[in-house]
Write a protein that holds these residues in place. Structure first.
Motif, short mmCIF file in Angstrom:
data_model
loop_
_atom_site.label_atom_id
_atom_site.label_comp_id
_atom_site.label_asym_id
_atom_site.label_seq_id
_atom_site.Cartn_x
_atom_site.Cartn_y
_atom_site.Cartn_z
N LEU A 131 -4.53 -43.14 25.11
CA LEU A 131 -5.04 -42.06 25.83
C LEU A 131 -6.46 -41.69 25.16
CD1 LEU A 131 -3.92 -39.39 27.25
CD2 LEU A 131 -3.26 -38.32 25.20
N THR A 132 -6.51 -42.01 24.05
CA THR A 132 -8.02 -41.78 23.61
C THR A 132 -9.03 -42.81 24.27
OG1 THR A 132 -7.26 -41.72 21.22
CG2 THR A 132 -9.66 -42.08 21.80
N THR A 133 -8.63 -44.11 24.74
CA THR A 133 -9.56 -44.54 25.68
C THR A 133 -9.70 -44.16 26.91
OG1 THR A 133 -8.78 -46.86 24.46
CG2 THR A 133 -9.86 -46.90 26.82
N THR A 134 -8.66 -43.55 27.65
CA THR A 134 -8.45 -42.68 28.78
C THR A 134 -9.42 -41.46 28.89
OG1 THR A 134 -6.24 -43.39 29.22
CG2 THR A 134 -7.15 -41.58 30.59
N VAL A 135 -9.52 -40.83 27.55
CA VAL A 135 -10.24 -39.52 27.68
C VAL A 135 -11.77 -40.00 27.59
CG1 VAL A 135 -11.18 -37.63 26.24
CG2 VAL A 135 -8.66 -38.18 26.38
N ILE A 136 -12.17 -40.99 27.01
CA ILE A 136 -13.53 -41.76 26.95
C ILE A 136 -14.02 -42.12 28.30
CG2 ILE A 136 -14.84 -43.70 25.83
CD1 ILE A 136 -13.46 -43.17 23.22
N VAL A 137 -12.92 -42.64 28.94
CA VAL A 137 -13.31 -43.33 30.16
C VAL A 137 -13.62 -41.95 31.33
CG1 VAL A 137 -12.42 -44.41 32.36
CG2 VAL A 137 -12.21 -45.36 30.05
N LEU A 138 -12.81 -40.90 31.09
CA LEU A 138 -12.91 -39.74 31.99
C LEU A 138 -14.33 -38.91 31.34
CD1 LEU A 138 -9.19 -38.38 31.80
CD2 LEU A 138 -10.61 -39.01 33.90
N VAL A 141 -18.10 -38.42 22.85
CA VAL A 141 -17.29 -39.79 23.00
C VAL A 141 -17.06 -40.27 21.54
CG1 VAL A 141 -17.52 -42.17 23.09
CG2 VAL A 141 -18.22 -40.57 25.14
N THR A 142 -17.91 -40.11 20.69
CA THR A 142 -17.84 -40.17 19.01
C THR A 142 -16.79 -39.58 18.41
OG1 THR A 142 -20.03 -40.91 19.03
CG2 THR A 142 -18.87 -40.57 17.07
#
Length: 223
Positions: free
Chosen positions: A151-158, A201-202
């Motif tokens: 989910l963290t990766t998804t948020v960053i992609v979004l 992002v960080t």
């Protein structure tokens, strides 16, 4: 452009970006989680083994993941207009953002669930646990750290997707950087916008990593 002139623009752009990403993340989680579970359950060796369903769902997920977001953004304009009444603005951007994120998160969910120890699943089945029990009591709890990481990766992609959507009038930091930083040659504003995106992002990555470590420690403590 002075800092006092930049502040209200940056504040509104940040609010719009968080609004788009927040709602798109919620939809991605609600849509991607059951899709990922379905992919695992209907695959070979799954509790609901069903080849045709697995292939159809897998194909839909692959198509959704393979389309570049800019193309998806344009292709979904009629659907976006049908859903929200317009294809411009932060609310309209949520539709393509969510559609693009659901299959992405679904694959991450599938990967996380496949990492769960098969022996735990078989033990739950041996004790009479049905599909719902195995999913809710074994698969999801055991895969929770990986799910949070996904989910963290998804948020960053979004966040990146939302910046792209801003270029075509969705609002947010991408729109601000394009309208003022690029078209009006406000280099300072462009640099500040880039810095804010890096900070966002960080922060998301740091919070996500901390949550994963906490969940992993709790899981080890339970064992």
């Amino acid at each position: 452009m002075t800092w006092s002139e930049m502040q209200p623009l940056l504040l509104q752009a940040c609010v719009d970006t968080l609004y788009m990403v927040g709602w798109a993340t919620a939809v991605a989680a609600l849509g991607g989680l059951p899709l990922g579970v379905l992919l695992v359950l209907t695959d070979r060796g799954g509790m609901l083994r069903n080849g045709p369903v697995n292939r159809v769902v897998g194909a839909l997920v692959n198509v959704g993941r393979s389309l570049p977001f800019v193309i998806l953004l344009v292709a979904l304009i009629p659907f976006t207009r049908l859903v929200v009444g317009t294809f411009i603005g932060p609310t309209a951007a949520i539709v393509p953002l969510a559609v693009g994120a659901v299959p992405f998160f679904a694959r991450l969910v599938e990967t996380a669930l496949r990492e769960v120890d098969r022996g735990l699943v078989e033990a739950a089945q041996a004790m009479g646990g049905g599909t719902g029990t195995v999913v809710c009591k074994v698969l999801l709890p055991q895969a929770l750290p990986s799910l949070v990481a996904g989910l963290t990766t998804t948020v960053i992609v979004l966040i990146g997707y939302s910046a792209m959507a801003g270029v075509v009038g969705a609002g947010g930091l991408g729109d601000l950087a394009h309208t003022y930083g690029y078209q009006r040659f406000e280099t300072a504003l462009m640099l500040v916008t880039v810095a804010i995106l890096i900070v966002l992002v960080t922060l998301v990555q740091l919070v996500g990593d901390a949550a994963v470590r906490l969940l992993a420690r709790r899981e080890r403590g339970v064992r």
